[in-house]
Scaffold this motif. Structure first.
Motif, PDB file in Angstrom:
ATOM      1  N   ALA A   1      -4.656   8.291   4.915  1.00 48.65           N
ATOM      2  CA  ALA A   1      -5.273   7.599   3.777  1.00 48.65           C
ATOM      3  C   ALA A   1      -4.192   6.837   3.028  1.00 48.65           C
ATOM      4  O   ALA A   1      -3.100   7.360   2.787  1.00 48.65           O
ATOM      5  N   VAL A   2      -4.489   5.589   2.694  1.00 45.39           N
ATOM      6  CA  VAL A   2      -3.562   4.778   1.916  1.00 45.39           C
ATOM      7  C   VAL A   2      -4.293   4.165   0.736  1.00 45.39           C
ATOM      8  O   VAL A   2      -5.507   3.947   0.774  1.00 45.39           O
ATOM      9  N   MET A   3      -3.530   3.895  -0.319  1.00 43.25           N
ATOM     10  CA  MET A   3      -4.073   3.240  -1.504  1.00 43.25           C
ATOM     11  C   MET A   3      -3.585   1.805  -1.515  1.00 43.25           C
ATOM     12  O   MET A   3      -2.376   1.554  -1.456  1.00 43.25           O
ATOM     13  N   ASP A   4      -4.522   0.882  -1.570  1.00 49.10           N
ATOM     14  CA  ASP A   4      -4.205  -0.543  -1.647  1.00 49.10           C
ATOM     15  C   ASP A   4      -3.715  -0.822  -3.063  1.00 49.10           C
ATOM     16  O   ASP A   4      -4.351  -0.424  -4.037  1.00 49.10           O
TER      17      ASP A   4
ATOM     18  N   CYS B   1       0.846  -1.191   0.000  1.00 48.55           N
ATOM     19  CA  CYS B   1       0.000   0.000   0.000  1.00 48.55           C
ATOM     20  C   CYS B   1       0.884   1.244   0.000  1.00 48.55           C
ATOM     21  O   CYS B   1       2.078   1.179   0.287  1.00 48.55           O
ATOM     22  N   TYR B   2       0.259   2.375  -0.348  1.00 52.00           N
ATOM     23  CA  TYR B   2       0.969   3.639  -0.514  1.00 52.00           C
ATOM     24  C   TYR B   2       0.230   4.754   0.211  1.00 52.00           C
ATOM     25  O   TYR B   2      -0.997   4.822   0.158  1.00 52.00           O
ATOM     26  N   ILE B   3       0.968   5.633   0.856  1.00 52.42           N
ATOM     27  CA  ILE B   3       0.363   6.802   1.504  1.00 52.42           C
ATOM     28  C   ILE B   3      -0.111   7.768   0.419  1.00 52.42           C
ATOM     29  O   ILE B   3       0.636   8.101  -0.496  1.00 52.42           O
ATOM     30  N   VAL B   4      -1.367   8.215   0.548  1.00 48.59           N
ATOM     31  CA  VAL B   4      -1.903   9.186  -0.408  1.00 48.59           C
ATOM     32  C   VAL B   4      -2.509  10.400   0.293  1.00 48.59           C
ATOM     33  O   VAL B   4      -3.243  11.168  -0.313  1.00 48.59           O
TER      34      VAL B   4
ATOM     35  N   ALA C   1     -13.199   2.604  -6.338  1.00 46.85           N
ATOM     36  CA  ALA C   1     -13.797   3.098  -5.100  1.00 46.85           C
ATOM     37  C   ALA C   1     -13.315   2.319  -3.874  1.00 46.85           C
ATOM     38  O   ALA C   1     -13.455   2.786  -2.749  1.00 46.85           O
ATOM     39  N   GLN C   2     -12.745   1.139  -4.085  1.00 44.39           N
ATOM     40  CA  GLN C   2     -12.279   0.317  -2.973  1.00 44.39           C
ATOM     41  C   GLN C   2     -10.799   0.499  -2.689  1.00 44.39           C
ATOM     42  O   GLN C   2     -10.285  -0.027  -1.711  1.00 44.39           O
ATOM     43  N   LYS C   3     -10.075   1.219  -3.527  1.00 49.40           N
ATOM     44  CA  LYS C   3      -8.619   1.299  -3.414  1.00 49.40           C
ATOM     45  C   LYS C   3      -8.113   2.128  -2.242  1.00 49.40           C
ATOM     46  O   LYS C   3      -7.093   1.825  -1.660  1.00 49.40           O
ATOM     47  N   THR C   4      -8.812   3.203  -1.887  1.00 50.59           N
ATOM     48  CA  THR C   4      -8.332   4.078  -0.823  1.00 50.59           C
ATOM     49  C   THR C   4      -9.047   3.773   0.482  1.00 50.59           C
ATOM     50  O   THR C   4     -10.278   3.723   0.518  1.00 50.59           O
ATOM     51  N   VAL C   5      -8.264   3.541   1.527  1.00 48.25           N
ATOM     52  CA  VAL C   5      -8.820   3.254   2.849  1.00 48.25           C
ATOM     53  C   VAL C   5      -8.124   4.124   3.886  1.00 48.25           C
ATOM     54  O   VAL C   5      -6.996   4.568   3.688  1.00 48.25           O
TER      55      VAL C   5
END
Length: 133
Positions: free
Chosen positions: A55-58, A19-22, A66-70
């Motif tokens: 917020a991170v991006m899977d 995952c990546y910090i966004v 719509a499910q990528k950012t959590v």
């Protein structure tokens, strides 16, 4: 039932593709304690530690957009500092440790998960295996 409260999981279980910090690391607002003009930071009900959020991006390629950012909540006394950006990458890869998930039903009546962690660290490159003959 033996399983009650937050469910412990591993980083590899939650983010098998990474995952990546966004977003920025920000304090989470305690909506019950805050009033107009007075911000009160949320505290974890089990440890009383301040709660932060990022917020991170899977990186899972099979997820819908719509499910990528959590949102990941981080329990820490001081504001966590994200790892340094990696040259050539648009987003910063990150790893979390001491992870729990808590399932709940969201406002749309769908199952959702609250993710809480104790530690945020830089992703370490995987060791390169040498070919041996």
């Amino acid at each position: 039932m033996a399983l009650q409260g937050p469910i412990p999981v591993t980083y590899e279980m939650l983010f098998p593709h990474g995952c990546y910090i966004v977003g920025e690391v920000e304090p989470v607002k305690d909506f019950d304690a805050s009033t107009n003009g007075r911000f009160v930071q949320a505290r974890d009900k089990h440890t009383s530690e301040p709660v932060w959020q990022v917020a991170v991006m899977d990186a899972d390629p099979t997820l819908k957009p719509a499910q990528k950012t959590v949102a990941v909540k981080i329990l820490a006394q001081a504001q966590p500092i994200p790892p340094a950006a990696m040259p050539g990458l648009p987003f910063t890869p990150v790893r979390f440790d001491h992870i729990t998930v808590t399932p709940y039903v969201n406002a749309n009546g769908r199952l959702a998960y609250s993710i809480r962690v104790r530690e945020m660290t830089a992703v370490r490159p995987k060791p390169v295996r040498e070919n041996t003959v």
